[in-house]
Scaffold this motif. Structure first.
Motif, PDB file in Angstrom:
ATOM      1  N   VAL A  88     -54.170  -5.091  10.314  1.00  0.00           N
ATOM      2  CA  VAL A  88     -53.183  -5.332   8.978  1.00  0.00           C
ATOM      3  C   VAL A  88     -53.767  -5.917   8.984  1.00  0.00           C
ATOM      4  CG1 VAL A  88     -51.952  -4.456   7.795  1.00  0.00           C
ATOM      5  CG2 VAL A  88     -51.978  -3.698   9.611  1.00  0.00           C
ATOM      6  N   PHE A  89     -53.330  -7.756   9.206  1.00  0.00           N
ATOM      7  CA  PHE A  89     -53.123  -8.893   8.450  1.00  0.00           C
ATOM      8  C   PHE A  89     -54.326  -8.716   7.801  1.00  0.00           C
ATOM      9  CE2 PHE A  89     -49.887 -10.506  10.853  1.00  0.00           C
ATOM     10  CZ  PHE A  89     -48.774 -10.081  10.078  1.00  0.00           C
ATOM     11  N   VAL A  90     -55.553  -8.957   9.098  1.00  0.00           N
ATOM     12  CA  VAL A  90     -57.125  -9.195   7.822  1.00  0.00           C
ATOM     13  C   VAL A  90     -57.219  -8.649   7.239  1.00  0.00           C
ATOM     14  CG1 VAL A  90     -59.836  -8.848   8.972  1.00  0.00           C
ATOM     15  CG2 VAL A  90     -57.709  -9.858  10.507  1.00  0.00           C
ATOM     16  N   LEU A  91     -57.339  -7.063   6.821  1.00  0.00           N
ATOM     17  CA  LEU A  91     -57.257  -6.225   6.291  1.00  0.00           C
ATOM     18  C   LEU A  91     -56.509  -6.949   4.755  1.00  0.00           C
ATOM     19  CD1 LEU A  91     -58.434  -3.781   5.039  1.00  0.00           C
ATOM     20  CD2 LEU A  91     -56.665  -2.166   5.725  1.00  0.00           C
ATOM     21  N   LEU A  92     -55.220  -6.798   5.189  1.00  0.00           N
ATOM     22  CA  LEU A  92     -54.956  -7.396   3.458  1.00  0.00           C
ATOM     23  C   LEU A  92     -55.381  -8.458   2.828  1.00  0.00           C
ATOM     24  CD1 LEU A  92     -51.205  -5.883   4.570  1.00  0.00           C
ATOM     25  CD2 LEU A  92     -53.267  -4.455   2.851  1.00  0.00           C
ATOM     26  N   LEU A  93     -54.948 -10.081   4.061  1.00  0.00           N
ATOM     27  CA  LEU A  93     -55.403 -11.110   3.761  1.00  0.00           C
ATOM     28  C   LEU A  93     -56.814 -11.462   3.947  1.00  0.00           C
ATOM     29  CD1 LEU A  93     -52.146 -12.335   5.950  1.00  0.00           C
ATOM     30  CD2 LEU A  93     -52.223 -11.437   3.390  1.00  0.00           C
ATOM     31  N   ALA A  94     -57.371 -11.198   3.988  1.00  0.00           N
ATOM     32  CA  ALA A  94     -58.497 -11.171   4.069  1.00  0.00           C
ATOM     33  C   ALA A  94     -59.663 -11.001   2.478  1.00  0.00           C
ATOM     34  CB  ALA A  94     -59.436 -10.647   5.399  1.00  0.00           C
ATOM     35  N   GLY A  95     -59.036 -10.068   2.596  1.00  0.00           N
ATOM     36  CA  GLY A  95     -59.901  -9.323   1.021  1.00  0.00           C
ATOM     37  C   GLY A  95     -59.291  -9.952  -0.109  1.00  0.00           C
ATOM     38  N   GLN A  96     -58.258 -11.203   0.167  1.00  0.00           N
ATOM     39  CA  GLN A  96     -58.028 -11.768  -1.233  1.00  0.00           C
ATOM     40  C   GLN A  96     -58.750 -13.461  -1.210  1.00  0.00           C
ATOM     41  OE1 GLN A  96     -54.196 -13.377  -0.493  1.00  0.00           O
ATOM     42  NE2 GLN A  96     -52.941 -11.357  -0.433  1.00  0.00           N
TER      43      GLN A  96
ATOM     44  N   ASP B 122     -66.022   1.540  -1.873  1.00  0.00           N
ATOM     45  CA  ASP B 122     -65.463   1.298  -2.927  1.00  0.00           C
ATOM     46  C   ASP B 122     -64.421   2.580  -2.882  1.00  0.00           C
ATOM     47  OD1 ASP B 122     -64.538   0.767  -5.600  1.00  0.00           O
ATOM     48  OD2 ASP B 122     -65.838   1.545  -6.366  1.00  0.00           O
ATOM     49  N   ILE B 123     -63.445   2.105  -1.693  1.00  0.00           N
ATOM     50  CA  ILE B 123     -62.534   3.426  -1.576  1.00  0.00           C
ATOM     51  C   ILE B 123     -60.873   2.872  -1.835  1.00  0.00           C
ATOM     52  CG2 ILE B 123     -63.506   4.773  -0.399  1.00  0.00           C
ATOM     53  CD1 ILE B 123     -62.839   3.877   2.222  1.00  0.00           C
ATOM     54  N   PRO B 124     -60.390   3.760  -1.807  1.00  0.00           N
ATOM     55  CA  PRO B 124     -59.078   3.068  -2.499  1.00  0.00           C
ATOM     56  C   PRO B 124     -58.170   2.374  -1.719  1.00  0.00           C
ATOM     57  CG  PRO B 124     -58.879   5.204  -3.122  1.00  0.00           C
ATOM     58  CD  PRO B 124     -59.893   5.157  -2.521  1.00  0.00           C
ATOM     59  N   PRO B 125     -57.338   0.965  -1.456  1.00  0.00           N
ATOM     60  CA  PRO B 125     -57.432   0.232  -0.419  1.00  0.00           C
ATOM     61  C   PRO B 125     -56.329   1.369   0.436  1.00  0.00           C
ATOM     62  CG  PRO B 125     -56.897  -0.946  -2.383  1.00  0.00           C
ATOM     63  CD  PRO B 125     -57.655   0.306  -2.354  1.00  0.00           C
ATOM     64  N   VAL B 126     -55.050   1.877  -0.176  1.00  0.00           N
ATOM     65  CA  VAL B 126     -54.907   3.325   1.315  1.00  0.00           C
ATOM     66  C   VAL B 126     -55.547   3.678   1.841  1.00  0.00           C
ATOM     67  CG1 VAL B 126     -54.788   4.986  -0.342  1.00  0.00           C
ATOM     68  CG2 VAL B 126     -52.629   4.256   1.097  1.00  0.00           C
ATOM     69  N   ILE B 127     -56.400   3.928   1.455  1.00  0.00           N
ATOM     70  CA  ILE B 127     -57.098   4.752   2.369  1.00  0.00           C
ATOM     71  C   ILE B 127     -57.160   4.521   4.173  1.00  0.00           C
ATOM     72  CG2 ILE B 127     -59.671   6.080   3.862  1.00  0.00           C
ATOM     73  CD1 ILE B 127     -59.138   7.673   0.083  1.00  0.00           C
ATOM     74  N   PRO B 128     -57.971   3.113   3.952  1.00  0.00           N
ATOM     75  CA  PRO B 128     -58.206   2.380   5.011  1.00  0.00           C
ATOM     76  C   PRO B 128     -57.211   1.733   5.909  1.00  0.00           C
ATOM     77  CG  PRO B 128     -58.923   1.345   2.648  1.00  0.00           C
ATOM     78  CD  PRO B 128     -58.660   2.313   2.600  1.00  0.00           C
ATOM     79  N   LEU B 129     -56.269   1.258   4.683  1.00  0.00           N
ATOM     80  CA  LEU B 129     -55.366   0.634   5.394  1.00  0.00           C
ATOM     81  C   LEU B 129     -54.661   1.673   6.733  1.00  0.00           C
ATOM     82  CD1 LEU B 129     -52.197  -1.487   5.922  1.00  0.00           C
ATOM     83  CD2 LEU B 129     -52.038   0.027   3.571  1.00  0.00           C
TER      84      LEU B 129
END
Length: 371
Positions: free
Chosen positions: A131-139, A96-103
């Protein structure tokens, strides 16, 4: 205006040649096939079918071998990037960390892994995939994105390879041979120009011509390498082994000729004054004649019936030049420098000698001037 026409001719030769047009047509066909095939596959979300044509574009190279190599590297880089993105996404949800850190972490690790040379073309797509997987798969509703992304890209890669292999698999020996011919003619023309400037050197013009010749040689070397690559994994390649061997021999000959021509140009441009010091007017005339004879020899195709004659003429012209060298150079401390022009001419002649008959290859060795 002439410069614009020259640029237009270059553009046409680069963009509208038959090899490029064939590649464009095959890429278009492969992209359409990949787009049509993806919806038929199970376990793939059709929403992401646009990655299939993208996969075709990524791997469609002029040669079959390059397409296969790039396809494998792309899929490997893609798989690593997707794995990295999935791992970062799981860490985000678990901790449960802010998305900007894993990005930021995914980008940093992706760029670092992109430094692995063996990944080849996969290096460029690794970080992007993560990056695509991290940003899009979380939707919401995008849980199937990683698998769909990998499969659809894989479909594009496979379709591109199959189309390139089946539909007129390209061979570039004739194209490379034409480039070698252009290099030969350009080098012969430059030697002819050097002969005209033995008594009137123009260093700036010589430098520009040498730079152009070096750039052309690099381009031809790439063309011959690509032609060799086009024969790998190509069912048509075995029928053209003779052309491949001829191009390799011609390239080796031209590399020797260009190197010796470059050295000779330094002499004519006056950057080695001792080489022409104490040279009589007659010797300079013989020097120019020897250069011109080498120009004619270089400008002669390997299958030209006049090659033997021009090889003899070049040998005779070199011998005539050696006989006119000042005898003072025999005992002078600058003897080595003064004999250099003859050595360069000898190398140009020797580069063409393997293509002529055996009885015409003997010529004078530039050891000690006899005059």
């Amino acid at each position: 205006m002439s410069r614009m026409r020259a640029n237009l001719r270059d553009w046409r030769a680069t963009v509208l040649n038959r090899h490029r047009m064939l590649l464009a047509a095959k890429t278009a066909v492969a992209a359409a096939i990949a787009w049509a095939v993806v919806p038929l596959l199970p376990f793939v979300n059709n929403e992401y079918s646009y990655y299939a044509p993208f996969g075709v574009l990524v791997v469609m190279y002029p040669t079959v071998a390059a397409t296969a190599r790039t396809g494998g590297q792309t899929l490997l880089g893609l798989a690593i990037g997707i794995g990295l993105g999935v791992g970062a996404l799981g860490a985000t949800e678990y901790f449960d960390i802010p998305p900007v850190i894993p990005l930021a972490a995914v980008v940093a690790v992706g760029v670092l892994l992109g430094g692995i040379r063996h990944l080849g073309a996969g290096r460029d797509i690794l970080a992007v995939a993560a990056v695509f997987v991290l940003l899009l798969a979380g939707q919401a509703g995008a849980d199937d994105y990683p698998l769909s992304y990998l499969v659809t890209m894989g479909v594009g890669v496979v379709v591109g390879l199959v189309v390139n292999l089946v539909v007129v698999p390209p061979l570039y020996f004739q194209w490379a041979g034409g480039k070698l011919t252009t290099l030969r003619e350009t080098t012969g023309g430059f030697l002819d120009t050097l002969a005209d400037h033995v008594d009137d050197p123009e260093p700036a013009q010589v430098d520009a011509a040498v730079a152009h010749l070096d750039a052309m040689t690099d381009e031809v070397r790439r063309e011959v390498t690509e032609a060799d690559d086009s024969a790998r994994a190509n069912p048509r390649g075995k029928r053209h082994l003779r052309e491949q061997e001829d191009n390799a021999r011609r390239l080796h000959s031209m590399e020797q000729t260009v190197a010796a021509t470059r050295d000779l140009a330094e002499v004519v441009a006056g950057r080695n004054p001792a080489a022409l010091e104490d040279m009589t007017d007659t010797a300079r005339a013989r020097f120019a004649e020897a250069i011109r004879a080498c120009a004619q020899l270089t400008d002669t195709a390997i299958d030209d019936d006049s090659l033997d004659t021009r090889l003899r003429d070049a040998n005779d012209a070199l011998e005539a030049y050696l006989n006119e060298l000042p005898s003072a150079s025999v005992t002078s401390s600058t003897k080595a420098q003064r004999i250099e022009p003859a050595i360069f001419l000898r190398r140009i002649i020797d580069a063409s000698a393997p293509f002529a008959s055996a009885d015409t290859t003997d010529g004078p060795a530039p050891d000690t001037p006899s005059g």
